[in-house]
Scaffold this motif. Structure first.
Motif, PDB file in Angstrom:
ATOM      1  N   ALA A 187      53.620  49.529 -35.875  1.00 34.98           N
ATOM      2  CA  ALA A 187      55.463  50.314 -35.520  1.00 34.98           C
ATOM      3  C   ALA A 187      55.284  51.959 -35.049  1.00 34.98           C
ATOM      4  O   ALA A 187      55.636  52.041 -34.201  1.00 34.98           O
ATOM      5  CB  ALA A 187      55.602  49.971 -36.692  1.00 34.98           C
ATOM      6  N   CYS A 188      54.583  52.281 -35.361  1.00 36.03           N
ATOM      7  CA  CYS A 188      53.617  53.498 -34.781  1.00 36.03           C
ATOM      8  C   CYS A 188      52.718  53.653 -33.578  1.00 36.03           C
ATOM      9  O   CYS A 188      53.271  54.134 -32.322  1.00 36.03           O
ATOM     10  CB  CYS A 188      52.210  54.834 -35.857  1.00 36.03           C
ATOM     11  N   VAL A 189      52.327  52.273 -33.260  1.00 36.75           N
ATOM     12  CA  VAL A 189      51.772  52.520 -31.694  1.00 36.75           C
ATOM     13  C   VAL A 189      53.184  51.981 -30.530  1.00 36.75           C
ATOM     14  O   VAL A 189      53.083  52.322 -29.942  1.00 36.75           O
ATOM     15  CB  VAL A 189      50.958  51.250 -31.695  1.00 36.75           C
ATOM     16  N   GLY A 190      54.145  50.671 -31.015  1.00 32.51           N
ATOM     17  CA  GLY A 190      54.816  50.753 -30.919  1.00 32.51           C
ATOM     18  C   GLY A 190      56.043  52.453 -30.225  1.00 32.51           C
ATOM     19  O   GLY A 190      56.282  52.172 -28.899  1.00 32.51           O
ATOM     20  N   SER A 191      56.323  52.848 -31.300  1.00 38.53           N
ATOM     21  CA  SER A 191      57.344  54.454 -30.905  1.00 38.53           C
ATOM     22  C   SER A 191      56.421  55.466 -30.231  1.00 38.53           C
ATOM     23  O   SER A 191      56.719  55.818 -29.256  1.00 38.53           O
ATOM     24  CB  SER A 191      57.399  54.509 -32.202  1.00 38.53           C
ATOM     25  N   LEU A 192      55.009  55.395 -30.049  1.00 35.23           N
ATOM     26  CA  LEU A 192      53.922  56.146 -29.378  1.00 35.23           C
ATOM     27  C   LEU A 192      53.916  55.725 -28.013  1.00 35.23           C
ATOM     28  O   LEU A 192      54.616  56.326 -26.923  1.00 35.23           O
ATOM     29  CB  LEU A 192      52.559  56.255 -29.657  1.00 35.23           C
ATOM     30  N   THR A 193      53.958  54.646 -27.511  1.00 41.44           N
ATOM     31  CA  THR A 193      54.050  53.867 -26.558  1.00 41.44           C
ATOM     32  C   THR A 193      55.499  54.118 -24.936  1.00 41.44           C
ATOM     33  O   THR A 193      55.682  54.471 -24.350  1.00 41.44           O
ATOM     34  CB  THR A 193      54.002  52.385 -26.451  1.00 41.44           C
TER      35      THR A 193
ATOM     36  N   GLY B 299      63.145  53.728 -27.864  1.00 41.38           N
ATOM     37  CA  GLY B 299      62.064  53.097 -28.120  1.00 41.38           C
ATOM     38  C   GLY B 299      62.275  51.967 -29.518  1.00 41.38           C
ATOM     39  O   GLY B 299      60.766  51.565 -30.094  1.00 41.38           O
ATOM     40  N   TYR B 300      63.177  51.231 -30.068  1.00 41.20           N
ATOM     41  CA  TYR B 300      63.321  51.185 -31.426  1.00 41.20           C
ATOM     42  C   TYR B 300      63.137  50.009 -31.081  1.00 41.20           C
ATOM     43  O   TYR B 300      62.704  48.998 -31.761  1.00 41.20           O
ATOM     44  CB  TYR B 300      65.379  51.254 -31.882  1.00 41.20           C
ATOM     45  N   SER B 301      63.441  49.091 -29.680  1.00 38.47           N
ATOM     46  CA  SER B 301      63.153  47.717 -29.872  1.00 38.47           C
ATOM     47  C   SER B 301      61.130  47.796 -29.639  1.00 38.47           C
ATOM     48  O   SER B 301      60.727  46.290 -29.533  1.00 38.47           O
ATOM     49  CB  SER B 301      63.624  46.879 -28.517  1.00 38.47           C
ATOM     50  N   SER B 302      61.050  48.826 -28.311  1.00 36.84           N
ATOM     51  CA  SER B 302      59.357  48.612 -28.259  1.00 36.84           C
ATOM     52  C   SER B 302      58.732  48.975 -29.605  1.00 36.84           C
ATOM     53  O   SER B 302      57.760  47.971 -29.592  1.00 36.84           O
ATOM     54  CB  SER B 302      58.531  49.880 -27.615  1.00 36.84           C
TER      55      SER B 302
END
Length: 318
Positions: free
Chosen positions: A216-222, A243-246
């Motif tokens: 989840a952290c990785v997706g948010s940072l990406t 960013g939520y879908s990421s």
């Protein structure tokens, strides 16, 4: 001689409560009642009414699944409750939680979404692909598009903030916007832009799975990096709108639907980046007729990436 179909035993009160809480947690793929409690606490931090609507949707969806005699293991894992949670919560956010019409529509939508889930599952099971949050997206998209045409439904209540107008220069994110965006990306899965709400949601994910929490952290940072690199408006980034879908895509593609490995990690980062771009595209598309993006970017990105796995030998489905 004809025999009566075997029906699953009715749920006991304690197990039903657990299944409802798992339904809330399954919004982020976690079949964990403790996570469900933390998610409800996060919603309550934004407003007690949102916690009640989220709980209502999961309870109605789970009860409907029991009434339809849907597979017991599916219901027990919370897989017929999470779309109801999102449907009910979206009605509260977009139509105004205090109206009786919103409450009745939330109940009706949470029942209907079980039917839509079953229909989509019948189709997608052919390719062994889950429905994700597509049933919620269908119901919510119909609702937000149609609601202004019904005077007893449309109350001009507050909805999700729209993306700011496009800007010519590259986004400049200050430190305050940066860390707000990191947590808001998690909170916006439940339509909540407050950073502290996102923090509680993230804690709930970590309580169920450290790997899921890290992804989840990785997706948010990406999402933050891609939005910044492409020059997205800083205010929209800070509110978590891109960013939520990421966040969901990153979790889905490394550890949830795909076996965890360095290749699935890279695949998840690629998917999260793609979802960020798709979110902006779909936001502007839906805005033309008053609709909203919801989790369509997550659904479409994950659908494509999961469908591609059989052709990529380095990746394996869970």
């Amino acid at each position: 001689m004809a025999t009566e179909p075997v029906r699953p035993a009715p749920a006991q009160p304690a197990s039903f409560i657990q299944e409802v809480l798992r339904g809330v947690a399954q919004v982020d793929f976690m079949p964990n009642a403790i996570t469900g409690i933390l998610f409800l606490a996060a919603l309550a931090a934004a407003g007690w009414q949102y916690a009640l609507y989220g709980l209502l949707g999961a309870a109605v969806g789970t009860a409907t699944a029991y009434a339809f005699a849907i597979d017991r293991d599916t219901v027990s894992a919370g897989l017929r409750g999470f779309n109801g949670t999102l449907v009910s919560l979206s009605f509260a956010v977009f139509l105004g939680w205090k109206h009786l019409s919103t409450l009745l529509l939330a109940i009706g939508g949470s029942i209907t979404v079980v039917v839509v889930t079953s229909a989509l599952a019948t189709i997608l099971d052919t390719w062994n692909i889950p429905t994700f949050t597509a049933p919620f997206c269908v119901i919510a998209s119909v609702m937000t598009t149609a609601a202004p045409g019904f005077s007893r439904v449309w109350h001009q209540g507050p909805g999700l903030p729209a993306l700011p107008p496009p800007v010519a220069e590259t986004t400049t994110l200050d430190w305050n916007q940066l860390w707000h965006a990191f947590f808001a990306n998690v909170g916006q899965i439940f339509f909540m832009p407050q950073w502290y709400v996102g923090l509680i949601f993230l804690a709930g994910i970590f309580a169920a799975s450290r790997v899921a929490g890290l992804m989840a952290c990785v997706g948010s940072l990406t999402a933050i990096f891609v939005a910044w690199a492409m020059g997205s408006p800083s205010e929209g980034v800070a509110q978590g709108l891109l960013g939520y879908s990421s966040v969901l895509v990153a979790m889905a593609l490394c550890g949830v639907f795909l076996v965890r490995s360095r290749w699935s990690f890279a695949f998840a980062v690629l998917g999260a980046a793609a979802a960020t771009g798709l979110t902006t595209a779909m936001t502007w598309f839906f805005a033309q007729f008053g609709g909203h993006t919801f989790t369509w970017p997550f659904v479409l990105t994950t659908l494509v990436f999961v469908a591609a796995v059989p052709q990529i030998p380095r990746l394996r489905r869970t």
